[in-house]
Scaffold this active site. Structure first.
Site, PDB file in Angstrom:
ATOM      1  N   TYR A 140      39.970  45.647  20.841  1.00 19.11           N
ATOM      2  CA  TYR A 140      40.750  46.575  21.646  1.00 19.11           C
ATOM      3  C   TYR A 140      41.079  47.794  20.776  1.00 19.11           C
ATOM      4  O   TYR A 140      42.111  47.864  20.106  1.00 19.11           O
ATOM      5  CB  TYR A 140      42.040  45.933  22.156  1.00 19.11           C
ATOM      6  CG  TYR A 140      41.869  44.637  22.926  1.00 19.11           C
ATOM      7  CD1 TYR A 140      40.626  44.242  23.420  1.00 19.11           C
ATOM      8  CD2 TYR A 140      42.958  43.800  23.152  1.00 19.11           C
ATOM      9  CE1 TYR A 140      40.484  43.061  24.124  1.00 19.11           C
ATOM     10  CE2 TYR A 140      42.822  42.610  23.867  1.00 19.11           C
ATOM     11  CZ  TYR A 140      41.578  42.250  24.335  1.00 19.11           C
ATOM     12  OH  TYR A 140      41.429  41.064  25.030  1.00 19.11           O
TER      13      TYR A 140
ATOM     14  N   PRO B  39      43.134  37.855  35.485  1.00 16.23           N
ATOM     15  CA  PRO B  39      43.642  37.031  36.596  1.00 16.23           C
ATOM     16  C   PRO B  39      43.669  37.787  37.923  1.00 16.23           C
ATOM     17  O   PRO B  39      43.720  37.156  38.982  1.00 16.23           O
ATOM     18  CB  PRO B  39      45.054  36.653  36.147  1.00 16.23           C
ATOM     19  CG  PRO B  39      45.449  37.739  35.203  1.00 16.23           C
ATOM     20  CD  PRO B  39      44.186  38.113  34.475  1.00 16.23           C
TER      21      PRO B  39
ATOM     22  N   ALA C 290      41.181  39.794  38.724  1.00 20.19           N
ATOM     23  CA  ALA C 290      39.765  40.083  38.986  1.00 20.19           C
ATOM     24  C   ALA C 290      39.476  41.582  38.927  1.00 20.19           C
ATOM     25  O   ALA C 290      38.884  42.162  39.837  1.00 20.19           O
ATOM     26  CB  ALA C 290      39.335  39.498  40.325  1.00 20.19           C
TER      27      ALA C 290
ATOM     28  N   LEU D 251      40.524  43.608  41.913  1.00 19.81           N
ATOM     29  CA  LEU D 251      40.083  43.197  43.241  1.00 19.81           C
ATOM     30  C   LEU D 251      41.175  42.465  44.002  1.00 19.81           C
ATOM     31  O   LEU D 251      41.262  42.547  45.234  1.00 19.81           O
ATOM     32  CB  LEU D 251      38.842  42.307  43.110  1.00 19.81           C
ATOM     33  CG  LEU D 251      38.200  41.789  44.398  1.00 19.81           C
ATOM     34  CD1 LEU D 251      37.797  42.937  45.309  1.00 19.81           C
ATOM     35  CD2 LEU D 251      36.983  40.923  44.064  1.00 19.81           C
ATOM     36  N   LEU D 252      42.046  41.745  43.284  1.00 18.12           N
ATOM     37  CA  LEU D 252      43.078  40.942  43.925  1.00 18.12           C
ATOM     38  C   LEU D 252      44.442  41.636  43.977  1.00 18.12           C
ATOM     39  O   LEU D 252      45.450  40.978  44.235  1.00 18.12           O
ATOM     40  CB  LEU D 252      43.211  39.597  43.193  1.00 18.12           C
ATOM     41  CG  LEU D 252      41.959  38.712  43.224  1.00 18.12           C
ATOM     42  CD1 LEU D 252      42.177  37.434  42.421  1.00 18.12           C
ATOM     43  CD2 LEU D 252      41.567  38.383  44.655  1.00 18.12           C
TER      44      LEU D 252
ATOM     45  N   LYS E  63      44.834  47.042  46.210  1.00 20.44           N
ATOM     46  CA  LYS E  63      44.703  48.502  46.193  1.00 20.44           C
ATOM     47  C   LYS E  63      43.353  48.982  46.709  1.00 20.44           C
ATOM     48  O   LYS E  63      43.196  50.165  47.017  1.00 20.44           O
ATOM     49  CB  LYS E  63      44.941  49.046  44.786  1.00 20.44           C
ATOM     50  CG  LYS E  63      43.897  48.653  43.742  1.00 20.44           C
ATOM     51  CD  LYS E  63      44.271  49.246  42.386  1.00 20.44           C
ATOM     52  CE  LYS E  63      43.270  48.864  41.314  1.00 20.44           C
ATOM     53  NZ  LYS E  63      43.645  49.420  39.995  1.00 20.44           N
TER      54      LYS E  63
END
Length: 310
Positions: A59, A207, A209, A212-213, A216
């Protein structure tokens, strides 16, 4: 849900909503990283009760660790938080290689200690297996570092279940981190059951995805970045998932939280998972993630959400 929990059998106690620091100072992974925003995001996280920070050398090639170390040193709050970080990569101008050799891991821990401005790391992971070093040999090196007091718990990340079994042959692995979400549930077949059997805590990354979850995205508004090339963001699979996610709005309204909070709270309700580490690019995202603590889902609600994505 705001009480602290123990991460597996490590003795490390944290609030179950941690901080995935993959965007902090990560100029090599994301565009338009503003380090002053990263600093403020970390400060707000501390102010709002985050006490578990998950970083890695990759990172920002150490920059995430440096910024976390800077903020903790500046606030004097190192003793109040649990720090996790990872290593396995050797990055040069020409290549990226993986190394799990004992010498490399020992050096990586020493360098991470300097970047984080601390004399111990609470949880240190082998970020990826290198396919060469016997997993038990690599973990054995971390066990020696644990006995020396440089790290407090041992983790492995992105290991197959067979590699995990090999790594854990002496029972030294405390934590496993891998990709898991309600739409990527494959690890429920073998990895998570093995972790439960062995008393290992499983910490999922992504968590939500990759957004996706969160609720938005819509059928008319799919992501336009790298995510659009991933299977779950394409075609009918994407449309089906968006419809399922949208259907969670009623449950979110009932608990006065967001859809993302419902998904994170459901993930925390899965056996073997003690904490989640959603990422945050801004103070507002930290605060939004922490609202998950207000989502006191019943067992029936958790089961219902999980069934929706089966």
């Amino acid at each position: 849900m705001n009480k602290q929990v123990e991460i597996g059998n490590t003795g490390l106690r944290v609030t179950p909503i941690g901080f995935g620091a993959n965007t902090i100072g990560a100029h090599n992974l994301f565009e338009n990283i503003d380090e002053e925003v990263s600093r403020e995001t970390l400060r707000v996280a501390l102010q709002d009760g985050v006490d578990f920070f998950d970083s890695a050398f990759m990172y920002g090639l150490g920059r995430s660790e440096e910024l976390i170390g800077e903020i903790l040193a500046g606030t004097g709050r190192r003793s109040e938080v649990v720090l996790a970080t990872k290593a396995a990569h050797i990055v040069t101008d020409a290549s990226v290689k993986l190394d799990n050799s004992p010498a490399f891991l020992e050096k990586s821990v020493d360098i991470a200690l300097e970047r984080l401005r601390t004399d111990y790391i609470d949880l240190f992971y082998i970020h990826f297996p290198d396919g060469v070093t016997p997993p038990a040999e690599a973990v054995g090196a971390l066990q020696r570092l644990k006995e020396a007091g440089k790290i407090r718990a041992i983790g492995v990340s992105n290991f197959s279940v067979d590699a995990l079994r090999a790594a854990n042959q002496d029972g030294y692995v405390d934590v496993v981190q891998d990709r898991y979400s309600l739409v990527y549930p494959e690890l429920e077949a073998d990895m998570i059951p093995y972790c439960i059997e062995q008393g290992i805590s499983f910490i999922p990354y992504t968590p939500l995805a990759s957004g996706l979850l969160t609720g938005k995205f819509t059928a008319q508004n799919p992501p336009q970045d790298f995510r659009k090339d991933r299977p779950h963001f394409q075609g009918q699979a994407y449309l089906d998932t968006v419809a399922k996610v949208t259907s969670l709005q009623e449950l979110a309204d009932r608990h006065h939280v967001s859809i993302a909070n419902i998904v994170l709270a459901t993930t925390l309700g899965i056996d073997g998972i003690d904490v989640v580490i959603p990422g945050a690019k801004s103070p507002a995202q930290v605060r939004a993630n922490m609202q998950t603590l207000n989502a006191a889902l019943t067992n029936e609600e958790i089961a219902s959400v999980r069934a929706l994505f089966k």
